[in-house]
Design a protein around this motif. Structure first.
Motif, PDB file in Angstrom:
ATOM      1  N   CYS A 128       0.826  -1.213   0.000  1.00  0.00           N
ATOM      2  CA  CYS A 128       0.000   0.000   0.000  1.00  0.00           C
ATOM      3  C   CYS A 128       0.855   1.256   0.000  1.00  0.00           C
ATOM      4  O   CYS A 128       0.493   2.259  -0.619  1.00  0.00           O
ATOM      5  CB  CYS A 128      -0.923   0.007   1.214  1.00  0.00           C
ATOM      6  SG  CYS A 128      -2.242  -1.218   1.125  1.00  0.00           S
ATOM      7  N   LYS A 129       1.993   1.204   0.681  1.00  0.00           N
ATOM      8  CA  LYS A 129       2.891   2.358   0.696  1.00  0.00           C
ATOM      9  C   LYS A 129       3.355   2.722  -0.711  1.00  0.00           C
ATOM     10  O   LYS A 129       3.592   3.890  -1.009  1.00  0.00           O
ATOM     11  CB  LYS A 129       4.115   2.079   1.568  1.00  0.00           C
ATOM     12  CG  LYS A 129       3.850   2.142   3.036  1.00  0.00           C
ATOM     13  CD  LYS A 129       5.164   1.867   3.760  1.00  0.00           C
ATOM     14  CE  LYS A 129       5.041   1.806   5.230  1.00  0.00           C
ATOM     15  NZ  LYS A 129       6.347   1.508   5.865  1.00  0.00           N
TER      16      LYS A 129
ATOM     17  N   ASP B  29       0.656   5.007  -2.247  1.00  0.00           N
ATOM     18  CA  ASP B  29       0.335   6.294  -1.636  1.00  0.00           C
ATOM     19  C   ASP B  29       1.256   7.375  -2.164  1.00  0.00           C
ATOM     20  O   ASP B  29       2.446   7.136  -2.376  1.00  0.00           O
ATOM     21  CB  ASP B  29       0.487   6.225  -0.111  1.00  0.00           C
ATOM     22  CG  ASP B  29      -0.643   5.451   0.538  1.00  0.00           C
ATOM     23  OD1 ASP B  29      -1.699   5.311  -0.098  1.00  0.00           O
ATOM     24  OD2 ASP B  29      -0.472   5.006   1.677  1.00  0.00           O
TER      25      ASP B  29
END
Length: 74
Positions: A60-61, A64
């Protein structure tokens, strides 16, 4: 130059995620998971959840934006 540096950082991050994912699969989906659960069920169930959360978080990082956003409190 910045693009090359960014790519190297992305590559290193992906290598770590893949390593963690491979470790998770080797521990819990290689056919030895029953033996692991018998030997230390609580430990291995907990570590499986921790590893799964971590590699999902790391993936997920990647998605982002790398910018800081602050909201104003009125």
């Amino acid at each position: 130059m910045k693009l090359q540096k960014d790519f190297e950082m992305l590559k290193e991050h992906c290598i770590i995620i893949r390593r963690d994912f491979n470790t998770y699969n080797a521990l819990f989906f290689s056919g030895s998971d029953d033996q692991l659960r018998k030997a230390a069920s609580t430990f291995f169930i907990d570590i499986a959840e921790i590893m799964q959360r971590d590699w999902i978080l790391q993936a997920c990082k990647l998605m982002d934006p790398a910018e800081k956003r602050q909201s104003k409190i009125v």
